[in-house]
Design an enzyme around this catalytic site. Structure first.
Site, mmCIF file in Angstrom:
data_model
loop_
_atom_site.group_PDB
_atom_site.id
_atom_site.type_symbol
_atom_site.label_atom_id
_atom_site.label_comp_id
_atom_site.label_asym_id
_atom_site.label_seq_id
_atom_site.Cartn_x
_atom_site.Cartn_y
_atom_site.Cartn_z
ATOM 1 N N GLY C 466 28.917 -68.134 58.672
ATOM 2 C CA GLY C 466 29.001 -66.886 58.355
ATOM 3 C C GLY C 466 30.258 -66.664 58.739
ATOM 4 N N SER C 503 34.713 -76.535 64.276
ATOM 5 C CA SER C 503 33.926 -77.187 65.068
ATOM 6 C C SER C 503 33.652 -76.507 66.591
ATOM 7 C CB SER C 503 34.442 -78.610 65.321
ATOM 8 O OG SER C 503 35.588 -78.560 66.273
ATOM 9 N N ALA C 504 32.797 -76.865 67.383
ATOM 10 C CA ALA C 504 32.898 -76.425 68.758
ATOM 11 C C ALA C 504 32.566 -74.964 68.876
ATOM 12 C CB ALA C 504 34.065 -76.782 69.468
ATOM 13 N N ARG C 506 34.290 -72.848 67.774
ATOM 14 C CA ARG C 506 35.590 -72.217 67.888
ATOM 15 C C ARG C 506 36.103 -71.367 66.939
ATOM 16 N NH1 ARG C 506 39.607 -74.399 64.891
ATOM 17 N NH2 ARG C 506 41.284 -74.339 66.614
ATOM 18 N N GLY C 685 26.035 -70.319 68.012
ATOM 19 C CA GLY C 685 25.436 -71.110 66.985
ATOM 20 C C GLY C 685 25.160 -72.387 67.363
ATOM 21 N N GLU C 686 25.649 -72.949 68.361
ATOM 22 C CA GLU C 686 25.173 -74.317 68.633
ATOM 23 C C GLU C 686 23.963 -74.304 69.881
ATOM 24 O OE1 GLU C 686 28.302 -77.523 68.713
ATOM 25 O OE2 GLU C 686 29.526 -75.721 69.213
#
Lengths: 156, 285, 727
Positions: C466, C503-504, C506, C685-686
């Site tokens: 999102g 990624s990450a 971030r 999110g992770e």
């Protein structure tokens, strides 16, 4: 090998076309009719991304030959919305936050549509059962099921 | 998918003619949920695909005559679930059919296809076996009836000869009360192939039939004629002894779904549970 | 605007089927590509005969390594080790040895089947033990790393972290165990797909990547083109999870497009996608010292992570995850020794959590073991050891940046920790911490149009998290305009400015700040404009724009960037910008007869600083939890003796369905506005999957008394453990 003539109704429009027998309904919809809302993933009937309605019943279009669609009525995700406007079920998916990456969503919506057509007021357990043939790797199942229940309450 | 020709015969005679004409290069199509996967993977390379769905003799899908209920070859599993006669008389078949794939699959996959594919793990096989199903086989040369227990030969193999097809599966309608239950072990709760599956039918006269899937090269059934399994007063230990004896017929292997040891252990665990559920249902019947 | 659940940007297109994914793009005169691979893990290619295949009607080109520039170009995000097509050997089940391009996909498939590859199957390295065997075949040719002292082994890299003196540390209890984490695959519902076409002296590539700019860099290098002649168009991926972070077949399709002078498309099957990406599996051996009150004295961790045949980004996964292998705890003495091992398996890559689910499986299970032995509560032992805000729990690095105990208390409350529980049931709670992005840069350009609407250019990929919505919220808030008048443009290297990658977790922090700064740049220009025009301070944006651009029109362009520079000598290249901290609590019921686990309730708590869009955060956290239940309960890639994947495809590789959901799920957040992102936000999110396995396993232990240290917790594995208990 020669093509076979079929007469198939897709999203309300009858079409007379020739298709090679070794064409799946999924490929026919996507490649011939450019109805790319129906998605391809596992090609085994395990993921449900390619779900369409055949004479009102949810089926995996990857497991059907296009020639089997002769004299049948096919509804795809493109056939649910009217003039590009989402129907109440699609609205519920949006409102409940059921959409993440969205790749599985057309299949989920079609499976939900079928479920509600058979069982307009399902319980949560029935929704989970009815949608168990549609994988969502974003894991949005909670919201997807909420959306189906909300659409059910709204009487779609 | 390789190219092939497609035919949709209107009669059995036409279907037989196509089968005879194309011999080993013909492939029968009903629900397609196994066939189309085979075509795509090129494990099936037919010249001719014969779609049986328009064959007139295969209608109506489900009928009753005398003491037999007949389900034709093109009847989808969803059609079985929608039939009240089957719900009333063969509830374990309903339970078994409900575990085959998703709603989308059951709208296409046929009961006959589930049997003809002859997967050792076919979910409907134990229920059909336990209910004493027989298979109607036909060809241009005539028809024959085969007990389902005789129908399976091994993985993917049945007694069907070249030129033959299955027109219907018959189920005997029992006059007496019985209790039945279907159970299975899977790797997840959602749609899955069975690690083991089992169907138990207890007849009010005391006979108990148990049928199994995924624990041998073909689904099989065993029966306790002694009445001990059906005896509510019998001790659990005594029942386990009988079950263990009956289960010596199982020969599970290890595969990606489970090890031989696990399957062997689950045979007893699930047999007990299916038996218990069947007895409860018999009592409630 | 900030902190409200704005509806998902792009949601309408997704529910109506109009969202265009790669496979939905149809270019005229496109060639279809099919790959050829061998049915074994490791083989020497003796000869490839394409004669029969090239006779197939419609075949236009067949490429093998021999047809490529010599030496065959190699690429990778970190090491240039992966050849465009297999050279001499195939090193994993599914590595392409040839590619066929044809007018139709049927012709490409038929021809691919006719490519005759003569090969000799070779012994392969498929396990940690095999990789460490001194007699094992070498996965990576030593000539590809001539200066590396490890080149004659399968060890790609050995890492040593630590502080204090583990040998001298005193402990009342030492808990020593080994843990294993399986190979699992991403299983994005969109299989990987690639399109390339020649374009004005260069090439344009459509790929559902999380990393268009790296793809551009790698293709430019492989083809010898300037960056500006390589255009990467990255439509929103249909799920990615790290699997679409680094280039795989983009160089091959780019080369094919240039060779044939036509557009080419390669749609992988789901099976081929499984053969392309996976999570790094590992075996972790840990000795943890405790004082009698549960205080951690030391951690002594030795891990072996099994990478695939090429390094991809897995070395970075291992480097980052093991940097925090002790978890979010105060550990006076630590020694972490890690080996990254190459094997003849699918190259492992980034995967949601980036190694954290693996390390947390060990450190959390150790705490539970200690709690049981010391007679302590499993929540208390965590609260006793958790780093407090401001505490440098890794000496010299970014200190604890959140109230982590608050997350634990919240999760414990939601699972009703300590309340009576039915027989056969158990509860577990676990935490995990991930080092977020370290170095990196994000740029954004925001164009405020003369009518008061705005276009935000951002190189982020919206793969389901999102980002499009959240970046629009940031811009709407900063510019003070309605969100409906903002369009976020992403995924085109010819249109949007540089972004390191998506990624990450971030993007909210890095790109969020870049967008906010670009908007503030606009606001500064507007203030100047108002002053120049002599307008009063409170004139609306639209009035101001009308006044300024009334005749010849125009727009105000804002530029923003957010950079975190390289820190020489830092083990990670730079300090983590923030930590992603997460707590999971689970209640399970175990069927002791069959080993089946029923999840009764499952809770995640994420410390997100500030939830810019609460609904999006909830979706991500619940989704992550469901994904975590996959590797916890059912997912694992199984290999046979020749390195082939036995459960290749959706039939036997099982992921959770609606019926596998916990009966009840809760996704909660902690918001203390203490993150470096806009409005105090942190990445999210992770977290939801990072502590799933230890939480569920701990609950299973409470329910049954058995301790399991291998994943997944399949019914059979749980049943076996119960059998051993009952012996």
């Amino acid at each position: 090998m020669s093509s076979t003539p079929i007469r198939v109704t897709v999203n309300g429009a009858e079409r007379e076309v020739e298709v090679a027998p070794n064409t799946t309904l999924l490929d026919f919809l996507r490649d011939r009719l450019q109805l790319t809302g129906t998605k391809e993933c596992c090609d085994l009937g395990e993921c449900g991304a390619c779900t369409v309605l055949l004479d009102g019943r949810a089926v995996n279009s990857c497991l059907m030959l296009a020639v089997e669609g002769d004299a049948r009525e096919v509804t795809t995700i493109e056939g649910l919305s009217e003039n590009g406007r989402p129907n109440a079920l699609q609205d519920a998916f949006l409102a409940k936050g059921a959409v993440q990456c969205g790749f599985c969503i057309p299949g989920q919506v079609m499976a939900a549509r079928y479920l509600l057509s058979r069982n307009p007021h399902p319980t949560l357990a029935e929704v989970r059962e009815g949608l168990s043939g549609n994988l969502c790797r974003c894991g949005g199942y909670v919201q997807i099921c909420e959306a189906v229940l909300a659409a059910s309450e709204a009487g779609t | 998918m390789q190219p092939f020709a497609y035919a949709r015969p209107a009669t059995l005679a036409d279907a037989f003619a196509l089968l005879d004409e194309h011999g080993p290069d013909a492939c029968l199509l009903a629900g397609g949920t196994d066939v189309v996967v085979g075509l795509r993977n090129r494990t099936l390379r037919p010249e001719m695909v014969i779609d049986l769905k328009q064959v007139a003799e295969l209608q109506p899908a489900i009928s009753e005559e005398g003491s037999w209920l007949t389900i034709t070859a093109t009847t989808a599993l969803a059609g079985i679930d929608e039939d009240q006669r089957i719900h009333a008389r063969f509830p374990a078949l309903i339970e078994a059919a409900a575990t085959v794939g998703s709603a989308q699959i059951r709208n296409r996959a046929t009961l006959t296809g589930n049997i003809c594919h002859a997967s050792p793990a076919a979910d409907t096989a134990p229920a059909l076996l336990a209910y004493g199903a027989r298979v109607n086989v036909a060809s241009a040369r005539g028809t024959r009836r085969v007990d389902l227990d005789e129908f399976f030969v091994g993985p993917g193999k049945t007694v069907l000869q070249r030129g033959e097809l299955v027109t219907a599966i018959d189920l005997p309608i029992a006059a007496e009360r019985r209790g039945a239950a279907f159970a299975r072990i899977t790797r997840r709760r959602g749609v899955d192939l069975a690690t083991i599956s089992i169907c138990c039918v207890v007849e009010s006269a005391g006979r108990t039939v148990l049928a199994y899937g995924a624990v041998g090269p073909r689904p099989f059934m065993v029966a306790d004629e002694s009445g001990l399994l059906a005896d509510p007063a019998a001790r659990d230990g005594a029942k386990d002894e009988v079950l263990r004896q009956l289960l010596t017929k199982a020969s599970p292997i290890s595969d990606v779904r489970g090890s031989r040891e696990y399957r062997e252990a689950m045979l007893l665990v699930m047999s007990r549970r299916a038996l218990r559920a069947s007895l409860e249902r018999l009592r409630a019947a | 605007m900030i902190g409200t659940s704005q509806p998902r940007a792009g949601g309408l297109a997704r529910v109506t089927g109009r969202q265009q994914f790669i496979a939905d793009i149809n270019l005229d005169h496109t060639l279809h590509v099919k790959l050829v691979h061998l049915d074994c893990g490791h083989a020497r290619i003796v000869a490839i005969d394409t004669a029969a295949a090239s006779e197939v009607y419609g075949v236009v080109a067949i490429l093998t390594a021999a047809d490529l520039p010599q030496p065959v170009p190699r690429f990778g995000p970190v090491h240039d080790d992966r050849p465009i097509l297999a050279v001499g050997e195939t090193k994993y089940h599914g590595q392409p040895v040839a590619a066929v391009a044809a007018e139709t996909k049927e012709a490409a498939e038929a021809a691919a089947e006719l490519v005759r590859v003569e090969y000799e199957a070779l012994p392969g390295v498929y396990t940690v033990a095999a990789a460490l065997d001194p007699d094992a075949p070498l996965v990576l040719e030593p000539g590809l790393r001539p200066d590396d002292p490890l080149r004659h082994s399968n060890v790609l890299r050995e890492l040593n972290y630590g502080w204090g003196d583990v040998e001298a540390a005193k402990a009342d209890l030492v808990v020593e165990n080994s843990y294993a984490f399986p190979m699992v695959t991403h299983f994005a519902i969109e299989p990987h797909a690639f399109i390339a076409a020649p374009d004005d002296g260069g090439v344009v590539i459509w790929t559902a990547t999380q990393n268009p700019f790296q793809t551009q860099r790698i293709i430019a290098r492989v083809l010898g083109l300037p960056l500006a002649r390589v255009r990467v168009i990255a439509p929103d991926p249909g799920g990615a999870f790290g699997g679409k972070q680094h280039p795989k077949y983009e160089p091959l399709v780019a080369l094919l497009a240039l060779r044939t002078g036509r557009p080419v498309r390669l749609l992988l099957t789901l099976e081929e996608t499984f053969q392309e990406v996976r999570r790094t599996s590992c075996e972790i051996h840990v000795r943890t010292g405790f004082q009698a009150d549960g205080t951690i004295s030391f951690q002594d961790i030795q891990s072996d992570f099994l990478l695939g045949a090429y390094a991809d980004v897995a070395e970075r996964v291992i480097t980052k995850a093991n940097y925090l292998a002790c978890g979010p705890y105060r550990v006076p003495d630590a020694r972490i020794t890690v080996r990254a091992l190459l094997s003849h398996t699918t190259p492992s890559t980034a995967f949601r959590g980036f190694g954290t689910p693996q390390v947390s499986w060990a450190h959390e299970s150790q705490l539970d073991d200690a709690a049981r032995r010391l007679g302590l509560d499993r929540v208390d032992i965590r609260l006793r050891n958790l780093a407090r805000k401001g505490e440098a729990f890794v000496p010299g690095d970014t200190p604890c940046d959140g109230d982590w105990a608050e997350s634990v208390r919240k999760a414990a409350g939601a699972i009703e920790w300590g309340s009576p529980i039915a027989a056969g049931r158990g509860r577990g709670l676990a935490v995990a911490i991930k080092a977020s992005a370290t170095t990196g840069a994000s740029y954004s350009i925001v164009r405020l149009h003369w009518d008061g609407s705005a276009t935000v250019l951002a190189g982020t990929s919206d793969m389901g998290q999102g980002a499009r919505t959240v970046l629009a919220q940031v811009a709407a808030h900063e510019l003070g305009i309605p969100i409906d008048s903002i369009k976020v443009v992403m995924g085109d290297t010819a249109a949007v400015p540089f972004d390191l990658q998506t990624s990450a977790s971030r993007s909210t922090v890095f790109m969020g700040q870049a967008v906010a700064r670009a908007c503030r740049d606009i606001n500064a220009q507007l203030r100047q404009m108002a002053a120049d025009l002599g307008l009063v301070a409170n004139v609306s944006v639209v009035e101001l724009l009308r006044a300024r651009f009334s005749e010849v029109r125009g727009e105000v362009i804002g530029v923003g960037s957010y950079r975190s520079e390289h820190q020489p000598g830092h083990p990670l290249g730079g300090s983590p910008s923030f930590y992603e901290f997460s707590c999971t609590a689970s209640e399970v019921e175990v069927d002791e007869g069959t080993g089946e686990i029923l999840l009764v309730r499952h809770v995640t708590v994420a410390d997100v600083g500030k939830a810019l869009n609460p609904q999006h955060v909830e979706m991500q956290d619940e989704g992550a939890a469901v994904m975590g239940l996959g590797h916890t309960l059912m997912e694992h890639i199984l290999l046979d003796d020749s390195g082939r994947i036995r459960n290749l495809g959706a039939l036997d590789y099982r992921i959770p369905t609606t019926k596998d959901l916990p009966l009840e799920m809760l996704a909660l957040v902690v918001e203390n506005a203490d993150g470096p992102g806009p409005y105090g936000s942190k990445g999210a999110g992770e977290g939801g999957l990072m502590a799933t396995a230890p939480a569920v396993a701990s609950a299973v232990t409470e329910a049954t008394g058995v301790v399991i240290r291998d994943l997944p917790l399949t019914p059979e594995r749980v049943w076996r453990a119960i059998q051993s208990r009952d012996l």
